[in-house]
Design a protein around this motif. Structure first.
Motif, PDB file in Angstrom:
ATOM      1  N   ALA A 168       0.814  -1.214   0.000  1.00 42.61           N
ATOM      2  CA  ALA A 168       0.000   0.000   0.000  1.00 42.61           C
ATOM      3  C   ALA A 168       0.852   1.271   0.000  1.00 42.61           C
ATOM      4  N   GLY A 169       2.165   1.105  -0.174  1.00 48.23           N
ATOM      5  CA  GLY A 169       3.053   2.283  -0.180  1.00 48.23           C
ATOM      6  C   GLY A 169       3.547   2.582  -1.585  1.00 48.23           C
ATOM      7  N   TYR A 170       3.740   3.841  -1.865  1.00 52.27           N
ATOM      8  CA  TYR A 170       4.221   4.260  -3.186  1.00 52.27           C
ATOM      9  C   TYR A 170       5.733   4.037  -3.258  1.00 52.27           C
ATOM     10  N   GLY A 171       6.187   3.306  -4.258  1.00 53.51           N
ATOM     11  CA  GLY A 171       7.604   2.938  -4.383  1.00 53.51           C
ATOM     12  C   GLY A 171       8.481   4.018  -5.000  1.00 53.51           C
ATOM     13  N   ARG A 172       7.927   5.188  -5.234  1.00 54.42           N
ATOM     14  CA  ARG A 172       8.675   6.350  -5.760  1.00 54.42           C
ATOM     15  C   ARG A 172       9.475   6.018  -7.014  1.00 54.42           C
ATOM     16  N   ASN A 173       8.851   5.259  -7.900  1.00 56.74           N
ATOM     17  CA  ASN A 173       9.447   5.036  -9.220  1.00 56.74           C
ATOM     18  C   ASN A 173      10.772   4.282  -9.186  1.00 56.74           C
ATOM     19  N   ARG A 174      11.023   3.523  -8.096  1.00 60.51           N
ATOM     20  CA  ARG A 174      12.328   2.864  -7.970  1.00 60.51           C
ATOM     21  C   ARG A 174      12.242   1.373  -8.271  1.00 60.51           C
ATOM     22  N   ASP A 175      13.342   0.805  -8.788  1.00 64.20           N
ATOM     23  CA  ASP A 175      13.479  -0.655  -8.885  1.00 64.20           C
ATOM     24  C   ASP A 175      13.929  -1.169  -7.527  1.00 64.20           C
ATOM     25  N   MET A 176      13.482  -2.387  -7.192  1.00 67.20           N
ATOM     26  CA  MET A 176      13.855  -2.945  -5.884  1.00 67.20           C
ATOM     27  C   MET A 176      14.221  -4.405  -6.025  1.00 67.20           C
ATOM     28  N   GLU A 177      15.011  -4.874  -5.074  1.00 67.91           N
ATOM     29  CA  GLU A 177      15.404  -6.282  -5.055  1.00 67.91           C
ATOM     30  C   GLU A 177      14.556  -7.024  -4.027  1.00 67.91           C
ATOM     31  N   ILE A 178      13.842  -8.037  -4.481  1.00 68.47           N
ATOM     32  CA  ILE A 178      12.973  -8.805  -3.577  1.00 68.47           C
ATOM     33  C   ILE A 178      13.494 -10.244  -3.548  1.00 68.47           C
ATOM     34  N   HIS A 179      13.515 -10.848  -2.366  1.00 73.69           N
ATOM     35  CA  HIS A 179      13.904 -12.262  -2.248  1.00 73.69           C
ATOM     36  C   HIS A 179      12.649 -13.096  -2.565  1.00 73.69           C
ATOM     37  N   ILE A 180      12.545 -13.516  -3.830  1.00 70.19           N
ATOM     38  CA  ILE A 180      11.310 -14.124  -4.325  1.00 70.19           C
ATOM     39  C   ILE A 180      10.919 -15.389  -3.550  1.00 70.19           C
ATOM     40  N   ASP A 181      11.911 -16.126  -3.043  1.00 70.47           N
ATOM     41  CA  ASP A 181      11.574 -17.359  -2.325  1.00 70.47           C
ATOM     42  C   ASP A 181      10.740 -17.107  -1.061  1.00 70.47           C
ATOM     43  N   ASP A 182      10.872 -15.913  -0.492  1.00 68.58           N
ATOM     44  CA  ASP A 182      10.014 -15.593   0.662  1.00 68.58           C
ATOM     45  C   ASP A 182       8.540 -15.695   0.262  1.00 68.58           C
ATOM     46  N   ILE A 183       8.270 -15.327  -0.978  1.00 71.05           N
ATOM     47  CA  ILE A 183       6.885 -15.369  -1.471  1.00 71.05           C
ATOM     48  C   ILE A 183       6.542 -16.778  -1.959  1.00 71.05           C
ATOM     49  N   HIS A 184       7.426 -17.320  -2.787  1.00 68.34           N
ATOM     50  CA  HIS A 184       7.164 -18.610  -3.435  1.00 68.34           C
ATOM     51  C   HIS A 184       7.056 -19.739  -2.411  1.00 68.34           C
ATOM     52  N   ILE A 185       8.061 -19.888  -1.590  1.00 67.25           N
ATOM     53  CA  ILE A 185       8.101 -21.041  -0.674  1.00 67.25           C
ATOM     54  C   ILE A 185       6.979 -20.977   0.354  1.00 67.25           C
ATOM     55  N   ASN A 186       6.624 -19.759   0.759  1.00 64.95           N
ATOM     56  CA  ASN A 186       5.583 -19.623   1.793  1.00 64.95           C
ATOM     57  C   ASN A 186       4.187 -19.436   1.213  1.00 64.95           C
ATOM     58  N   ASN A 187       4.073 -19.591  -0.119  1.00 68.91           N
ATOM     59  CA  ASN A 187       2.753 -19.472  -0.773  1.00 68.91           C
ATOM     60  C   ASN A 187       2.025 -18.189  -0.392  1.00 68.91           C
ATOM     61  N   LEU A 188       2.745 -17.081  -0.406  1.00 65.52           N
ATOM     62  CA  LEU A 188       2.109 -15.806  -0.052  1.00 65.52           C
ATOM     63  C   LEU A 188       1.301 -15.278  -1.231  1.00 65.52           C
ATOM     64  N   ARG A 189       0.267 -14.530  -0.909  1.00 66.98           N
ATOM     65  CA  ARG A 189      -0.443 -13.771  -1.950  1.00 66.98           C
ATOM     66  C   ARG A 189      -0.058 -12.315  -1.793  1.00 66.98           C
ATOM     67  N   VAL A 190       0.471 -11.741  -2.846  1.00 59.55           N
ATOM     68  CA  VAL A 190       0.896 -10.335  -2.792  1.00 59.55           C
ATOM     69  C   VAL A 190      -0.129  -9.504  -3.561  1.00 59.55           C
ATOM     70  N   ILE A 191      -0.618  -8.464  -2.913  1.00 57.69           N
ATOM     71  CA  ILE A 191      -1.725  -7.691  -3.472  1.00 57.69           C
ATOM     72  C   ILE A 191      -1.319  -6.220  -3.568  1.00 57.69           C
ATOM     73  N   GLY A 192      -1.516  -5.629  -4.707  1.00 53.34           N
ATOM     74  CA  GLY A 192      -1.259  -4.190  -4.877  1.00 53.34           C
ATOM     75  C   GLY A 192      -2.480  -3.403  -4.425  1.00 53.34           C
ATOM     76  N   ALA A 193      -2.257  -2.351  -3.664  1.00 57.62           N
ATOM     77  CA  ALA A 193      -3.398  -1.550  -3.184  1.00 57.62           C
ATOM     78  C   ALA A 193      -3.035  -0.074  -3.241  1.00 57.62           C
ATOM     79  N   ALA A 194      -3.370   0.541  -4.337  1.00 54.81           N
ATOM     80  CA  ALA A 194      -3.132   1.981  -4.469  1.00 54.81           C
ATOM     81  C   ALA A 194      -4.475   2.682  -4.594  1.00 54.81           C
ATOM     82  N   HIS A 195      -4.472   3.934  -4.343  1.00 59.49           N
ATOM     83  CA  HIS A 195      -5.593   4.828  -4.656  1.00 59.49           C
ATOM     84  C   HIS A 195      -6.832   4.664  -3.781  1.00 59.49           C
ATOM     85  N   ASN A 196      -7.530   5.752  -3.770  1.00 62.74           N
ATOM     86  CA  ASN A 196      -8.852   5.849  -3.167  1.00 62.74           C
ATOM     87  C   ASN A 196      -9.846   5.436  -4.243  1.00 62.74           C
ATOM     88  N   TRP A 197     -10.540   4.359  -3.983  1.00 61.50           N
ATOM     89  CA  TRP A 197     -11.404   3.806  -5.014  1.00 61.50           C
ATOM     90  C   TRP A 197     -12.874   4.002  -4.654  1.00 61.50           C
TER      91      TRP A 197
END
Ligand SMILES: [Zn+2]
Ligand SMILES: [Zn+2]
Length: 340
Positions: free
Chosen positions: A258-287
């Motif tokens: 839910a935070g704005y990444g200020r147009n930056r590239d970032m390094e994410i450790h993908i296995d934290d998501i993959h191995i733990n079967n996480l669901r990652v959800i983008g949440a921007a804006h007032n809808w």
């Protein structure tokens, strides 16, 4: 009228500008309260794409309708209002599917159209919502960021009794806290880099607050949430915090960005998501959660008025911008107020 204008990136001044004239289908609103958002700093710095200057910023506001461009809208005159900031065509495929935010000609007031750092602004009538008499103009101006919080909760699919950790105690984090509590989350933890804003989180009903600089965050979260959190909301957009968010969700849990990444590239450790079967959800804006927000405030289920910590006239815009940047102790939001 008086307005705080960003002439070009880096140059802001208080100016006398023409009062806007509402064309048919639009309303002229006399601004009563207008909050300064951290996103406005990006506009001032010029780091946001597709913005043209000069621009009057300001997308968190409330006011009173003074004029309308079409006689059939005259019922709005004199009404206390808040509004969606979404200027849309109402005819494209996305608009017709109810997804205004993705309109092919989408423009947002305060970003791509002049906003509320001014005595008046003009708004499409279809954006207006009446502000109940029992809700102050200050709380009204804080409806927009509350809608961001409500939208994040909705996108997370938060269920009654789920455990929640929020990273970040800025305006977005604290509004997610208010929304999560109203939605029936259990044991909402707020983690932030410094103690500065955690007092606000406690006042708003956080079960526990954690200063991220101290100690091992997953271990600290486990003290309250057995097996880590069902849902983690990342409300800073900072790489380190995003990385941490993936380590605070339980296996099979959700992480909401839910935070704005200020147009930056970032390094994410993908296995934290993959191995733990996480669901990652983008949440921007007032809808368009405005009616929900107003109803929750009206019925006493949410109150975010304490987030407006500093009030000032637009003449003090430099101080408002500086405080938003440096976040001194006891500060969350600066609010411009206007005389009658
Ligand atoms: Zn904002
Ligand atoms: Zn459209």
């Amino acid at each position: 009228m008086k307005a705080v204008v960003i002439e070009k990136p880096g140059t802001v001044r208080l100016a006398r500008v023409e009062k806007p004239v509402p064309e048919p289908g639009w309303a002229l609103v006399k601004v009563k309260a207008s909050a300064v958002c951290a996103t406005d700093l990006e506009l001032i710095e010029g780091s946001m794409d597709g913005i043209s200057y000069p621009l009057i910023p300001g997308h968190e506001w409330s006011g009173v309708v003074e004029e309308v461009g079409s006689p059939e809208d005259s019922c709005w005159i004199g009404k206390r209002v808040v509004a969606s900031n979404d200027i849309v065509c109402l005819t494209c495929h996305e608009c017709r599917s109810g997804r205004w935010r993705y309109c092919q000609s989408f423009r947002e007031i305060g970003f791509k159209a002049n906003g509320a750092y001014a005595e008046y602004l003009k708004v499409p009538v279809y954006c207006l919502c009446e502000l109940p008499d029992t809700i102050s103009f200050v709380q009204g101006a804080l409806v927009e960021p509350l809608c961001v919080g409500l939208g994040a909760i909705d996108k997370a699919g938060l269920k009654l009794g789920e455990t929640v950790t929020i990273i970040g105690a800025g305006s977005i984090g604290l509004n997610i806290l208010a929304a999560a509590r109203a939605a029936g989350a259990r044991r909402v933890i707020v983690a932030a880099s410094s103690e500065k804003r955690l007092g606000f989180a406690r006042k708003m009903g956080a079960y526990a607050t954690l200063a991220t600089a101290k100690g091992d965050l997953p271990e600290l979260v486990k003290e309250s949430h057995e097996g880590l959190s069902d849902v983690v909301f990342e409300a800073t957009g900072i790489e380190e915090c995003i990385k941490a968010s993936f380590r605070l969700a339980r296996k099979g849990g959700r992480v909401v960005l839910a935070g704005y990444g200020r147009n930056r590239d970032m390094e994410i450790h993908i296995d934290d998501i993959h191995i733990n079967n996480l669901r990652v959800i983008g949440a921007a804006h007032n809808w368009n959660y405005i009616n929900t927000a107003l109803n929750l405030i009206k019925d006493g289920m949410v109150n975010t008025e304490l987030l407006a910590t500093h009030f000032m006239p637009p003449e003090d815009f430099q101080r408002a911008i500086e405080m938003t940047r440096s976040r001194p102790e006891g500060f969350v939001k600066a609010m411009f107020t206007f005389e009658d």
